[in-house]
Design a protein around this motif. Structure first.
Motif, PDB file in Angstrom:
ATOM      1  N   ALA A 113       0.840  -1.208   0.000  1.00 28.85           N
ATOM      2  CA  ALA A 113       0.000   0.000   0.000  1.00 28.85           C
ATOM      3  C   ALA A 113       0.872   1.254   0.000  1.00 28.85           C
ATOM      4  O   ALA A 113       0.586   2.231  -0.703  1.00 28.85           O
ATOM      5  N   ALA A 114       1.960   1.225   0.779  1.00 24.84           N
ATOM      6  CA  ALA A 114       2.875   2.370   0.809  1.00 24.84           C
ATOM      7  C   ALA A 114       3.514   2.583  -0.551  1.00 24.84           C
ATOM      8  O   ALA A 114       3.714   3.724  -0.995  1.00 24.84           O
ATOM      9  N   MET A 115       3.816   1.485  -1.239  1.00 27.11           N
ATOM     10  CA  MET A 115       4.407   1.586  -2.575  1.00 27.11           C
ATOM     11  C   MET A 115       3.434   2.256  -3.545  1.00 27.11           C
ATOM     12  O   MET A 115       3.813   3.145  -4.311  1.00 27.11           O
ATOM     13  N   PHE A 116       2.154   1.856  -3.493  1.00 26.33           N
ATOM     14  CA  PHE A 116       1.156   2.462  -4.365  1.00 26.33           C
ATOM     15  C   PHE A 116       0.956   3.936  -4.032  1.00 26.33           C
ATOM     16  O   PHE A 116       0.854   4.778  -4.928  1.00 26.33           O
ATOM     17  N   ARG A 117       0.886   4.259  -2.736  1.00 28.03           N
ATOM     18  CA  ARG A 117       0.659   5.649  -2.341  1.00 28.03           C
ATOM     19  C   ARG A 117       1.803   6.562  -2.766  1.00 28.03           C
ATOM     20  O   ARG A 117       1.605   7.767  -2.952  1.00 28.03           O
ATOM     21  N   MET A 124      -3.033   5.027  -9.550  1.00 30.56           N
ATOM     22  CA  MET A 124      -2.269   3.990  -8.860  1.00 30.56           C
ATOM     23  C   MET A 124      -2.291   4.202  -7.349  1.00 30.56           C
ATOM     24  O   MET A 124      -2.310   3.233  -6.577  1.00 30.56           O
ATOM     25  N   GLN A 125      -2.310   5.447  -6.901  1.00 31.57           N
ATOM     26  CA  GLN A 125      -2.395   5.716  -5.468  1.00 31.57           C
ATOM     27  C   GLN A 125      -3.661   5.113  -4.867  1.00 31.57           C
ATOM     28  O   GLN A 125      -3.655   4.592  -3.751  1.00 31.57           O
ATOM     29  N   ALA A 126      -4.749   5.170  -5.632  1.00 39.08           N
ATOM     30  CA  ALA A 126      -6.017   4.626  -5.147  1.00 39.08           C
ATOM     31  C   ALA A 126      -5.985   3.109  -5.030  1.00 39.08           C
ATOM     32  O   ALA A 126      -6.834   2.513  -4.360  1.00 39.08           O
ATOM     33  N   ARG A 127      -5.013   2.445  -5.662  1.00 40.95           N
ATOM     34  CA  ARG A 127      -4.925   0.984  -5.582  1.00 40.95           C
ATOM     35  C   ARG A 127      -4.428   0.521  -4.217  1.00 40.95           C
ATOM     36  O   ARG A 127      -4.491  -0.669  -3.904  1.00 40.95           O
ATOM     37  N   ALA A 128      -3.907   1.445  -3.406  1.00 42.51           N
ATOM     38  CA  ALA A 128      -3.497   1.080  -2.045  1.00 42.51           C
ATOM     39  C   ALA A 128      -4.682   0.503  -1.275  1.00 42.51           C
ATOM     40  O   ALA A 128      -4.531  -0.460  -0.508  1.00 42.51           O
ATOM     41  N   ALA A 129      -5.856   1.078  -1.474  1.00 39.70           N
ATOM     42  CA  ALA A 129      -7.053   0.577  -0.786  1.00 39.70           C
ATOM     43  C   ALA A 129      -7.403  -0.831  -1.243  1.00 39.70           C
ATOM     44  O   ALA A 129      -7.893  -1.646  -0.455  1.00 39.70           O
ATOM     45  N   ASP A 130      -7.140  -1.140  -2.508  1.00 46.68           N
ATOM     46  CA  ASP A 130      -7.469  -2.469  -3.022  1.00 46.68           C
ATOM     47  C   ASP A 130      -6.602  -3.550  -2.406  1.00 46.68           C
ATOM     48  O   ASP A 130      -7.087  -4.619  -2.037  1.00 46.68           O
ATOM     49  N   VAL A 131      -5.289  -3.286  -2.297  1.00 45.29           N
ATOM     50  CA  VAL A 131      -4.410  -4.306  -1.726  1.00 45.29           C
ATOM     51  C   VAL A 131      -4.713  -4.507  -0.245  1.00 45.29           C
ATOM     52  O   VAL A 131      -4.625  -5.621   0.284  1.00 45.29           O
ATOM     53  N   ARG A 132      -5.127  -3.445   0.428  1.00 42.47           N
ATOM     54  CA  ARG A 132      -5.508  -3.598   1.840  1.00 42.47           C
ATOM     55  C   ARG A 132      -6.828  -4.357   1.967  1.00 42.47           C
ATOM     56  O   ARG A 132      -7.013  -5.139   2.904  1.00 42.47           O
TER      57      ARG A 132
END
Length: 547
Positions: A113-117, A124-132
């Motif tokens: 999530a940190a990597m996406f953010r 791509m930043q919004a994908r942090a929520a998906d991995v979590r």
């Protein structure tokens, strides 16, 4: 006493009711040492298999409720859960540190999530929520009794009267499982407008606000409130006057929706007889159903770069051909304007290997990539031309600043056409070619550029940015980046005038096209087409027919 909290409105509308606060999950995941790392890895893999089964069920539900486009989110979640890097991280932690599976999954989720953010792209930043979300599902399974079915989110919803759902954040999987007959709206302390949860809220037609902040807490449970999704406001304990005002607004909105439905099938013609074509903007083929449901006359902007953004490697010719063909067949004889890839600036794709730039908005992007890496461009052009045999497709080139760029692009298109003819592959020989007008240079050169192409489409987002020298990603510049600036409006009028003198049509596909305060201006200067988000088609038609 009434309190007013503000966040980001991600789905418009008004909801009035009592708040139900969804309990936060996984504040902390305990770490402990395991004796048998192999057994713990096997335990993780069983949880992974069960999570994949649940995601498949969610995909089926999303496809039924929202269509295939939104269901593909859960295909992405399944890919995340099978990702070799993700699995290597989880199992590596268990093996090397002898930690429990829950902790290994939680730690990996936070790392990814940190990597996406940290990425430049808001998508791509919004994908942090998906991995979590995916990781939270696995942790739930690891911590739940063996007989649990993974439906805790759905079971947690209260019975009785409809309610406003409040939460620290909502995962896409939680959103899909909401009982739409009970949930009036939702508000979250965290979240972003680009998240899949926000996209699902709009599909569900639920008013929604994200990013309210830490003020949103469990003390709000049971509080009577108003959600204004358009303004991004949550009003707690409204007074009688405010409540009456919003109830009246709610009634007006419902009446407006009813009237708009009556406009379906009606021509977009003003009372003076002036016609404007109303097209829709899309990012993927799955949005076409919504385009047709809102009675758009065509697609004025298919952002093909999302086929690249959502892929782990360069999308193949066949993959792109099938996507474009699907849209063409669904749209019938309606025009579909497909913009060639607009990668760069705020839309970064790792596998392109682009260098970090100090000012990416003025950097290596869009047509500049295509002209310097024609092997990438040709793959897309072959797919577009092949798909043109199945519908009314037009090609549009982004970020054009000179006649030379258009001519170089046309030469590459001709090369591809020659290859297709030699292979006896059908395509539309008369396919339209247009350009995005989104730089001051293209406005100044519009009379010459108009002789080279079949149409112009004005990208008002970048045109505003470049005309006013204001980075549109910089929050501090919003008060200066005024899209209503006379300079921007004059640029639009100059472009339309140049197009009409050359006998070609000119549309607008940027956010400004949906600005109802400018509709009269567009009619006055003779804009031929407006391409907007699908839900804005009927409101725009209503305004134009009333002029």
């Amino acid at each position: 006493m009434m309190r007013r909290l503000r966040g980001t409105g991600v789905s418009s509308g008004i909801a009035i009711g009592r708040i139900h606060v969804l309990a936060a999950k996984h504040d902390e995941v305990q770490r402990y040492v395991v004796k048998d790392a192999d057994a713990e890895i096997a335990r993780f893999r069983r949880a992974q298999d069960r999570a994949l089964q649940q995601l498949k069920q969610l995909r089926d539900k999303a496809a039924k409720d929202f269509g295939e486009g939104k269901a593909e989110l859960f295909d992405t979640h399944q890919l995340m859960l099978r990702d070799p890097d993700y699995l290597e991280s989880v199992e590596g932690l268990i093996s090397s540190s002898k930690v429990n599976a829950e902790y290994a999954v939680h730690s990996t989720a936070e790392q990814f999530a940190a990597m996406f953010r940290a990425m430049d792209s808001s998508y791509m930043q919004a994908r942090a929520a998906d991995v979590r979300d995916v990781s939270s599902r696995v942790i739930d399974i690891l911590q739940a009794p063996a007989e649990a079915d993974g439906q805790q989110e759905a079971d947690a919803q209260p019975q009785g009267e409809p309610y406003i759902l409040a939460a620290q954040d909502l995962d896409p999987s939680e959103t899909v499982q909401l009982d739409r007959s009970k949930v009036l709206a939702f508000v979250t302390a965290e979240g972003s407008a680009n998240s899949h949860t926000s996209i699902l809220a709009r599909s569900m037609g639920l008013p929604a606000i994200v990013g309210i902040g830490d003020e949103l807490n469990e003390d709000f449970d049971g509080v009577y409130a108003i959600v204004d999704g358009s303004q991004g406001e949550l009003l707690l304990d409204p007074d009688a006057e405010t409540l009456h005002e919003y109830q009246s607004s709610q009634q007006r909105i419902e009446e407006h929706r009813r009237l708009l439905q009556e406009l379906k099938g009606k021509p977009t013609v003003s009372s003076s007889g002036q016609r404007i074509r109303l097209y829709a903007n899309i990012a993927n083929p799955e949005e076409v159903d919504n385009v047709l449901a809102n009675d758009a006359e065509g697609i004025g902007l298919f952002r093909s770069e999302f086929l690249y953004l959502e892929s782990e490697d360069f999308p193949t010719e066949e993959f792109q051909f099938n996507a474009y063909k699907q849209v063409a067949q669904k749209m019938g004889d309606r025009l579909i304007v497909i913009r060639t890839l607009d990668i760069g600036a705020d839309k970064q794709v790792a596998y392109f290997g682009l260098d970090k730039e100090d000012n990416p908005a003025l950097g290596y992007r869009a047509i500049r990539i295509c002209l310097t890496q024609p092997e990438i461009f040709k793959v897309q052009l072959r797919a577009l031309l092949r798909a043109s045999a199945f519908g009314n497709i037009a090609i549009m080139l982004p970020m054009i600043t000179s006649v030379d760029e258009v001519r170089r692009s046309k030469a590459i298109i001709e090369e591809v056409k020659t290859e297709l003819r030699a292979q006896d592959i059908e395509f539309n020989e008369g396919i339209q070619l247009g350009i995005m007008v989104e730089t001051p240079a293209s406005v100044v050169m519009a009379p010459e550029l108009a002789k080279e192409v079949d149409f112009f489409s004005i990208g008002t987002n970048d045109l505003t940015q470049y005309t006013l020298a204001c980075d549109r990603q910089n929050q501090k510049l919003h008060q200066f980046a005024d899209p209503h600036s006379p300079a921007v409006l004059r640029m639009i009028e100059m472009t339309v005038t140049a197009a009409h003198k050359a006998g070609i049509w000119c549309g607008i596909c940027g956010e400004l096209g949906a600005d109802l305060t400018l509709t009269d201006t567009y009619l006055r200067i003779g804009v031929d087409e407006l391409s907007v988000s699908a839900p804005m088609i009927l409101p725009l038609r209503g305004v134009i027919r009333g002029r």
